[in-house]
Scaffold this motif. Structure first.
Motif, PDB file in Angstrom:
ATOM      1  N   UNK A 125       2.785   3.054   7.176  1.00 52.09           N
ATOM      2  CA  UNK A 125       4.217   3.102   6.865  1.00 52.09           C
ATOM      3  C   UNK A 125       4.541   2.311   5.604  1.00 52.09           C
ATOM      4  N   UNK A 126       4.336   1.003   5.622  1.00 49.93           N
ATOM      5  CA  UNK A 126       4.666   0.153   4.493  1.00 49.93           C
ATOM      6  C   UNK A 126       6.165  -0.104   4.401  1.00 49.93           C
ATOM      7  N   UNK A 127       6.573  -0.768   3.329  1.00 52.70           N
ATOM      8  CA  UNK A 127       7.987  -1.031   3.111  1.00 52.70           C
ATOM      9  C   UNK A 127       8.488  -2.285   3.800  1.00 52.70           C
ATOM     10  N   UNK A 128       9.758  -2.610   3.604  1.00 51.05           N
ATOM     11  CA  UNK A 128      10.333  -3.839   4.151  1.00 51.05           C
ATOM     12  C   UNK A 128      10.332  -3.915   5.680  1.00 51.05           C
TER      13      UNK A 128
ATOM     14  N   UNK B  77       7.926  -2.630   7.724  1.00 49.69           N
ATOM     15  CA  UNK B  77       6.592  -2.371   8.271  1.00 49.69           C
ATOM     16  C   UNK B  77       6.227  -3.429   9.313  1.00 49.69           C
ATOM     17  N   UNK B  78       5.697  -2.965  10.437  1.00 52.73           N
ATOM     18  CA  UNK B  78       5.340  -3.892  11.517  1.00 52.73           C
ATOM     19  C   UNK B  78       4.206  -4.833  11.125  1.00 52.73           C
ATOM     20  N   UNK B  79       3.388  -4.414  10.172  1.00 51.03           N
ATOM     21  CA  UNK B  79       2.268  -5.247   9.743  1.00 51.03           C
ATOM     22  C   UNK B  79       2.666  -6.242   8.666  1.00 51.03           C
TER      23      UNK B  79
ATOM     24  N   UNK C 279       3.279  -5.310   5.598  1.00 54.00           N
ATOM     25  CA  UNK C 279       2.668  -4.849   4.358  1.00 54.00           C
ATOM     26  C   UNK C 279       3.652  -3.959   3.598  1.00 54.00           C
ATOM     27  N   UNK C 280       3.914  -4.288   2.347  1.00 57.67           N
ATOM     28  CA  UNK C 280       4.812  -3.464   1.546  1.00 57.67           C
ATOM     29  C   UNK C 280       4.168  -2.147   1.159  1.00 57.67           C
ATOM     30  N   UNK C 281       2.892  -2.168   0.831  1.00 63.34           N
ATOM     31  CA  UNK C 281       2.208  -0.947   0.431  1.00 63.34           C
ATOM     32  C   UNK C 281       1.900  -0.110   1.667  1.00 63.34           C
ATOM     33  N   UNK C 282       2.157   1.182   1.541  1.00 65.05           N
ATOM     34  CA  UNK C 282       1.890   2.081   2.649  1.00 65.05           C
ATOM     35  C   UNK C 282       2.039   3.527   2.210  1.00 65.05           C
ATOM     36  N   UNK C 283       1.424   4.452   2.946  1.00 69.49           N
ATOM     37  CA  UNK C 283       1.467   5.865   2.571  1.00 69.49           C
ATOM     38  C   UNK C 283       2.891   6.399   2.525  1.00 69.49           C
ATOM     39  N   UNK C 284       3.719   6.000   3.504  1.00 77.28           N
ATOM     40  CA  UNK C 284       5.080   6.513   3.525  1.00 77.28           C
ATOM     41  C   UNK C 284       5.929   5.845   2.448  1.00 77.28           C
ATOM     42  N   UNK C 285       5.879   4.541   2.370  1.00 74.36           N
ATOM     43  CA  UNK C 285       6.728   3.837   1.411  1.00 74.36           C
ATOM     44  C   UNK C 285       6.381   4.223  -0.024  1.00 74.36           C
ATOM     45  N   UNK C 286       5.100   4.388  -0.308  1.00 68.71           N
ATOM     46  CA  UNK C 286       4.672   4.764  -1.655  1.00 68.71           C
ATOM     47  C   UNK C 286       4.649   6.273  -1.862  1.00 68.71           C
ATOM     48  N   UNK C 287       4.888   7.038  -0.795  1.00 71.53           N
ATOM     49  CA  UNK C 287       4.847   8.505  -0.839  1.00 71.53           C
ATOM     50  C   UNK C 287       3.558   8.989  -1.500  1.00 71.53           C
ATOM     51  N   UNK C 288       2.445   8.599  -0.903  1.00 73.86           N
ATOM     52  CA  UNK C 288       1.137   9.000  -1.393  1.00 73.86           C
ATOM     53  C   UNK C 288       0.910  10.487  -1.110  1.00 73.86           C
ATOM     54  N   UNK C 289      -0.068  11.115  -1.763  1.00 75.60           N
ATOM     55  CA  UNK C 289      -0.385  12.522  -1.463  1.00 75.60           C
ATOM     56  C   UNK C 289      -0.652  12.761   0.010  1.00 75.60           C
ATOM     57  N   UNK C 290      -1.227  11.786   0.686  1.00 74.37           N
ATOM     58  CA  UNK C 290      -1.468  11.927   2.127  1.00 74.37           C
ATOM     59  C   UNK C 290      -0.159  12.083   2.882  1.00 74.37           C
ATOM     60  N   UNK C 291       0.817  11.271   2.546  1.00 71.34           N
ATOM     61  CA  UNK C 291       2.110  11.350   3.230  1.00 71.34           C
ATOM     62  C   UNK C 291       2.834  12.651   2.871  1.00 71.34           C
ATOM     63  N   UNK C 292       2.780  13.053   1.616  1.00 70.12           N
ATOM     64  CA  UNK C 292       3.437  14.301   1.212  1.00 70.12           C
ATOM     65  C   UNK C 292       2.819  15.486   1.941  1.00 70.12           C
TER      66      UNK C 292
END
Length: 241
Positions: free
Chosen positions: A126-129, A131-133, A135-148
């Protein structure tokens, strides 16, 4: 009128399906005629929950928990319905072309259902503000190709499963020569859901998932993408490139 409602669609055939097949039909109608449409409706139109002070209040889990619960129930009901078919020892329904088509479509729907759960498990971090972990970086927060890829696969497969599931149910009703009240009740329920969807769409309740979770501020990397990732979802503020 009461007798007419209890009557079957095709008077040349009987409505005698046996215990296993009748409960197979009930479970599948509830799973794919009730649970799945509700799950899709909630996921599309209630990412910003009624009364939520968006964007001051972000990332409500109510829509997600509802979506996950009803879709899991649909999977459980589907497995139970399939098990009933295999335990049926009375050939109450002859294997006509309609029955074979019903079976093929049914397995296709179940395959799409498994694809949905698999894609959900493989959707990435997930990532973002929020995120349960932490961690700011994440597939959803960064909208990586995997998330898209997940966004497209999950939504397309979900709507396809909804349509094919509805067709499979109608074929099942025809094969079982279901009474008229079942057809009227089910089609009336679907008509109600379509009407509600039109109302929600006109009210622009179809908020983009990313902005529902983190708001429209261009400080978030996903909002710096110039167009919505999936057509048809509303973005509250056009992001800055």
């Amino acid at each position: 009128m009461f007798d007419w409602l209890l009557g079957v669609i095709d008077p040349t055939r009987a409505h005698e399906v046996g215990f296993a097949i009748s409960w197979h039909g009930r479970l599948m109608v509830v799973a794919w005629g009730v649970f799945v449409p509700i799950g899709i409706l909630v996921a599309r139109y209630f990412k910003v929950w009624p009364g939520q002070n968006w964007p001051k209040t972000l990332d409500t889990q109510m829509w997600w928990n509802t979506h996950r619960i009803v879709q899991t129930l649909a999977l459980i009901f589907s497995i139970a319905g399939i098990w009933l078919v295999f335990t049926n020892t009375v050939p109450a329904i002859s294997l006509t072309e309609t029955a074979w088509l019903h079976g093929y479509l049914g397995w296709s729907v179940f395959g799409l259902c498994l694809l949905q759960f698999a894609s959900g498990l493989l959707r990435g971090t997930k990532g973002g503000p929020t995120d349960d972990r932490g961690q700011m970086r994440g597939d959803h927060y960064d909208m990586t190709p995997r998330r898209i890829a997940f966004e497209w696969t999950h939504k397309i497969a979900g709507y396809l499963a909804l349509i094919v599931g509805a067709l499979t149910i109608l074929l099942g009703l025809w094969q079982a020569n279901a009474p008229r009240w079942m057809w009227i009740g089910l089609i009336g329920w679907w008509a109600f859901l379509i009407l509600v969807s039109i109302i929600f769409q006109k009210r622009r309740m179809d908020v983009d998932t990313y902005q529902a979770l983190w708001g429209p501020d261009s400080i978030h990397p996903g909002n710096r993408i110039g167009t919505p990732r999936v057509p048809g979802l509303r973005r509250i503020v056009e992001p800055q490139k």
